[in-house]
Design a protein around this motif. Structure first.
Motif, PDB file in Angstrom:
ATOM      1  N   LEU A  26     -26.782  90.597 -22.980  1.00 54.45           N
ATOM      2  CA  LEU A  26     -27.576  90.873 -24.172  1.00 54.45           C
ATOM      3  C   LEU A  26     -27.807  89.618 -25.009  1.00 54.45           C
ATOM      4  CD1 LEU A  26     -26.349  94.396 -25.347  1.00 54.45           C
ATOM      5  CD2 LEU A  26     -28.481  93.782 -24.193  1.00 54.45           C
ATOM      6  N   TYR A  27     -26.740  88.943 -25.333  1.00 55.18           N
ATOM      7  CA  TYR A  27     -26.830  87.693 -26.100  1.00 55.18           C
ATOM      8  C   TYR A  27     -25.857  86.679 -25.498  1.00 55.18           C
ATOM      9  CZ  TYR A  27     -29.173  90.704 -29.423  1.00 55.18           C
ATOM     10  OH  TYR A  27     -30.039  91.590 -30.000  1.00 55.18           O
ATOM     11  N   PRO A  28     -26.160  86.169 -24.298  1.00 57.07           N
ATOM     12  CA  PRO A  28     -25.201  85.298 -23.616  1.00 57.07           C
ATOM     13  C   PRO A  28     -24.841  84.053 -24.417  1.00 57.07           C
ATOM     14  CG  PRO A  28     -27.298  85.359 -22.424  1.00 57.07           C
ATOM     15  CD  PRO A  28     -27.380  86.359 -23.529  1.00 57.07           C
ATOM     16  N   ASP A  29     -25.785  83.532 -25.170  1.00 59.24           N
ATOM     17  CA  ASP A  29     -25.492  82.323 -25.950  1.00 59.24           C
ATOM     18  C   ASP A  29     -24.579  82.606 -27.133  1.00 59.24           C
ATOM     19  OD1 ASP A  29     -27.591  83.836 -27.000  1.00 59.24           O
ATOM     20  OD2 ASP A  29     -28.566  82.092 -27.922  1.00 59.24           O
ATOM     21  N   LEU A  34     -17.552  83.085 -27.009  1.00 62.50           N
ATOM     22  CA  LEU A  34     -16.395  83.702 -27.664  1.00 62.50           C
ATOM     23  C   LEU A  34     -15.269  83.995 -26.680  1.00 62.50           C
ATOM     24  CD1 LEU A  34     -18.240  86.309 -29.941  1.00 62.50           C
ATOM     25  CD2 LEU A  34     -17.299  84.085 -30.628  1.00 62.50           C
ATOM     26  N   PHE A  35     -15.631  84.269 -25.423  1.00 64.64           N
ATOM     27  CA  PHE A  35     -14.658  84.658 -24.414  1.00 64.64           C
ATOM     28  C   PHE A  35     -14.325  83.550 -23.420  1.00 64.64           C
ATOM     29  CE2 PHE A  35     -16.901  88.586 -25.611  1.00 64.64           C
ATOM     30  CZ  PHE A  35     -15.819  89.329 -26.068  1.00 64.64           C
ATOM     31  N   PHE A  36     -15.261  82.647 -23.210  1.00 66.89           N
ATOM     32  CA  PHE A  36     -15.101  81.655 -22.156  1.00 66.89           C
ATOM     33  C   PHE A  36     -15.278  80.252 -22.702  1.00 66.89           C
ATOM     34  CE2 PHE A  36     -17.152  85.466 -20.250  1.00 66.89           C
ATOM     35  CZ  PHE A  36     -16.020  85.957 -19.620  1.00 66.89           C
ATOM     36  N   ASP A  37     -14.835  79.297 -21.945  1.00 65.99           N
ATOM     37  CA  ASP A  37     -14.855  77.901 -22.373  1.00 65.99           C
ATOM     38  C   ASP A  37     -16.146  77.209 -21.926  1.00 65.99           C
ATOM     39  OD1 ASP A  37     -13.965  75.538 -23.473  1.00 65.99           O
ATOM     40  OD2 ASP A  37     -12.786  74.975 -21.719  1.00 65.99           O
ATOM     41  N   PHE A  38     -17.306  77.802 -22.258  1.00 66.18           N
ATOM     42  CA  PHE A  38     -18.582  77.161 -21.982  1.00 66.18           C
ATOM     43  C   PHE A  38     -19.644  77.752 -22.901  1.00 66.18           C
ATOM     44  CE2 PHE A  38     -18.551  80.724 -19.004  1.00 66.18           C
ATOM     45  CZ  PHE A  38     -19.802  81.287 -19.201  1.00 66.18           C
ATOM     46  N   SER A  39     -20.737  77.034 -23.019  1.00 66.30           N
ATOM     47  CA  SER A  39     -21.862  77.485 -23.833  1.00 66.30           C
ATOM     48  C   SER A  39     -23.068  77.740 -22.932  1.00 66.30           C
ATOM     49  CB  SER A  39     -22.236  76.416 -24.863  1.00 66.30           C
ATOM     50  OG  SER A  39     -21.172  76.201 -25.745  1.00 66.30           O
ATOM     51  N   VAL A  40     -23.901  78.659 -23.351  1.00 66.75           N
ATOM     52  CA  VAL A  40     -25.128  78.972 -22.635  1.00 66.75           C
ATOM     53  C   VAL A  40     -26.263  78.355 -23.450  1.00 66.75           C
ATOM     54  CG1 VAL A  40     -26.594  80.821 -21.761  1.00 66.75           C
ATOM     55  CG2 VAL A  40     -24.109  81.108 -21.796  1.00 66.75           C
ATOM     56  N   THR A 103      -6.272  84.745 -19.989  1.00 68.87           N
ATOM     57  CA  THR A 103      -5.806  86.130 -20.062  1.00 68.87           C
ATOM     58  C   THR A 103      -6.919  87.117 -19.737  1.00 68.87           C
ATOM     59  OG1 THR A 103      -4.165  85.515 -21.716  1.00 68.87           O
ATOM     60  CG2 THR A 103      -4.706  87.841 -21.560  1.00 68.87           C
ATOM     61  N   ALA A 104      -8.123  86.882 -20.262  1.00 70.26           N
ATOM     62  CA  ALA A 104      -9.243  87.800 -20.013  1.00 70.26           C
ATOM     63  C   ALA A 104      -9.524  87.925 -18.518  1.00 70.26           C
ATOM     64  CB  ALA A 104     -10.490  87.325 -20.751  1.00 70.26           C
ATOM     65  N   PHE A 105      -9.537  86.820 -17.805  1.00 71.88           N
ATOM     66  CA  PHE A 105      -9.804  86.870 -16.366  1.00 71.88           C
ATOM     67  C   PHE A 105      -8.617  87.464 -15.599  1.00 71.88           C
ATOM     68  CE2 PHE A 105     -13.157  83.596 -17.094  1.00 71.88           C
ATOM     69  CZ  PHE A 105     -14.192  84.301 -16.513  1.00 71.88           C
TER      70      PHE A 105
END
Length: 129
Positions: A26-29, A34-40, A103-105
């Motif tokens: 929906l809003y990947p950027d 917030l959850f992962f160590d990368f930006s879109v 932890t999430a993964f």
């Protein structure tokens, strides 16, 4: 009560895949950093995550549909087992090659394995009529 137990696996699989799909697409950027160590930051990467969302939504809709239209129950359960099994296998391979993830993964991997085992169990105990 037996129908509820039989369909709980598909119902929870549906909810999980729709939530994950929405988070990815929906809003990947906004959501993914917030959850992962990368930006879109590129249009192409947004397209990738929205395509993932579309495929997750398609599976989720099919699984939910199969709760109400029982002639699809077995096929939908098999698709959960193969889909979640494929995700779990890839994650386990990554754990062996790359190490323990966030932890999430890690929680995701455990849940995928649970859905695979639960699906196989359901396929065994709820035989075709």
């Amino acid at each position: 009560m037996k129908e509820i137990q039989k369909n709980l696996h598909l119902t929870l699989s549906t909810a999980a895949i729709l939530v994950v799909g929405a988070t990815y697409g929906l809003y990947p950027d906004t959501f993914l950093p917030l959850f992962f160590d990368f930006s879109v930051k590129t249009t192409d990467l947004n397209h990738v995550f929205r395509a993932i969302m579309g495929s997750y939504f398609a599976l989720g809709i099919y699984w939910g549909y199969s709760v109400y239209f029982q002639k699809h129950w077995r096929s939908a359960t098999y698709s959960v087992v193969f889909f979640m099994g494929g995700l779990a296998a890839g994650r386990l391979l990554s754990i062996f090659i790359d190490g323990i993830p966030s932890t999430a993964f890690t929680v995701g991997t455990i849940l995928e394995i649970v859905f695979v085992i639960w699906g196989c169990y359901n396929l065994k105990i709820y035989k075709e009529n």
